[in-house]
Scaffold this motif. Sequence first.
Motif, short mmCIF file in Angstrom:
data_model
loop_
_atom_site.label_atom_id
_atom_site.label_comp_id
_atom_site.label_asym_id
_atom_site.label_seq_id
_atom_site.Cartn_x
_atom_site.Cartn_y
_atom_site.Cartn_z
N ILE A 1 0.85 -1.17 0.00
CA ILE A 1 0.00 0.00 0.00
C ILE A 1 0.90 1.24 0.00
N ILE A 2 0.51 2.20 -0.78
CA ILE A 2 1.22 3.49 -0.82
C ILE A 2 0.36 4.45 0.00
N ALA A 3 0.84 4.83 1.17
CA ALA A 3 0.15 5.81 2.01
C ALA A 3 0.97 7.10 1.96
N PHE A 4 0.27 8.21 1.75
CA PHE A 4 1.00 9.47 1.62
C PHE A 4 0.20 10.62 2.22
N TYR A 5 0.94 11.60 2.68
CA TYR A 5 0.34 12.87 3.09
C TYR A 5 0.84 13.91 2.10
N SER A 6 -0.05 14.74 1.61
CA SER A 6 0.33 15.77 0.66
C SER A 6 -0.62 16.94 0.82
N ARG A 7 -0.14 18.11 0.53
CA ARG A 7 -0.95 19.31 0.67
C ARG A 7 -0.88 20.14 -0.60
N ALA A 8 -2.04 20.35 -1.21
CA ALA A 8 -2.13 21.25 -2.37
C ALA A 8 -2.27 22.67 -1.83
N GLY A 9 -2.48 23.60 -2.72
CA GLY A 9 -2.61 25.00 -2.30
C GLY A 9 -1.29 25.73 -2.47
N GLU A 10 -1.11 26.76 -1.70
CA GLU A 10 0.09 27.57 -1.79
C GLU A 10 1.27 26.80 -1.19
N GLU B 1 -5.27 11.93 5.55
CA GLU B 1 -5.95 13.21 5.63
C GLU B 1 -6.34 13.54 7.06
N PRO B 2 -5.86 14.68 7.56
CA PRO B 2 -6.31 15.08 8.90
C PRO B 2 -7.77 15.52 8.85
N TYR B 3 -8.48 15.26 9.93
CA TYR B 3 -9.88 15.64 10.01
C TYR B 3 -10.04 17.15 9.82
N ILE B 4 -9.13 17.92 10.40
CA ILE B 4 -9.09 19.38 10.19
C ILE B 4 -7.83 19.67 9.38
N PRO B 5 -7.98 19.95 8.08
CA PRO B 5 -6.80 20.16 7.23
C PRO B 5 -6.07 21.45 7.57
N ASN C 1 2.60 28.30 10.32
CA ASN C 1 2.31 28.53 11.74
C ASN C 1 1.58 27.35 12.36
N GLN C 2 0.60 26.81 11.65
CA GLN C 2 -0.16 25.66 12.17
C GLN C 2 0.74 24.44 12.36
N THR C 3 1.58 24.15 11.36
CA THR C 3 2.41 22.95 11.44
C THR C 3 3.50 23.09 12.50
N LYS C 4 4.04 24.27 12.66
CA LYS C 4 5.06 24.49 13.70
C LYS C 4 4.44 24.35 15.08
N THR C 5 3.25 24.93 15.27
CA THR C 5 2.55 24.80 16.55
C THR C 5 2.25 23.34 16.85
N ASP C 6 1.76 22.61 15.86
CA ASP C 6 1.48 21.18 16.05
C ASP C 6 2.74 20.42 16.43
N GLN C 7 3.85 20.74 15.77
CA GLN C 7 5.09 20.03 16.08
C GLN C 7 5.56 20.34 17.51
N LEU C 8 5.52 21.60 17.90
CA LEU C 8 5.95 21.97 19.25
C LEU C 8 5.08 21.31 20.32
N ARG C 9 3.80 21.14 20.04
CA ARG C 9 2.87 20.49 20.98
C ARG C 9 2.94 18.96 20.88
N ALA D 1 1.52 17.31 18.63
CA ALA D 1 0.13 17.00 18.35
C ALA D 1 0.01 15.74 17.50
N ARG D 2 -1.07 15.06 17.67
CA ARG D 2 -1.42 13.92 16.83
C ARG D 2 -2.82 14.21 16.29
N PRO D 3 -2.87 14.94 15.17
CA PRO D 3 -4.18 15.33 14.62
C PRO D 3 -5.05 14.11 14.31
#
Length: 181
Positions: free
Chosen positions: A4-13, A47-51, A61-69, A71-73
């Motif tokens: 299985i190929i599982a991946f996380y990816s983000r489109a957008g800017e 896919e996180p429930y809240i992208p 900012n969101q990803t840095k905050t998650d990393q510092l905490r 977090a496990r979204p």
Amino acid sequence: MSGIIAFYSRAGENYVNGELKTLTVGNTEAAANALQRMINADLFKIEPYIPYSQDYSECLNQTKTDQLRKARPELVCCPQNIERYDILYLGFPNYWGTMPMPVFSFLEQCRFFGKVIRVFCTHEGDGFGHSMEDIKRIYPDAAIEAGPAIRGASISQAQAEMKNWIQNIGLSENEKFERKW
């Protein structure tokens, strides 16, 4: 062996080659799609429930905050019948020197113990960072193999990098060198 190929990816800017670009398909998704065209494996998007935001600065900012905490979204879902897969091809972009926090959630929730984990990532200069060590901490007894670390700016060459990786899996360093010549 089934994979299985599982991946996380983000489109957008996204930051690509020193400038912001809006992508309709994220770089890691493009690499995962290239890989799927070469091997007989199911494809699963983490896919996180809240992208994260489509806006690059806000996403940082969101990803840095998650990393510092640490977090496990919460995720939308995990793949069904994981036990039927022998190999996990895991793809993600390098966020702050490691995997995005939704990938940590995925690895901790979906239980790939006893599997082969083959890892690829996209980045803009930091390669895998310390993500391989982080995966080994989660699965200390797993067979974890590093694949290509593809620069996002070079994603159009993902097909060639993935093909080279797949053709060389299981070869010794001498055999890989001899294949080049």
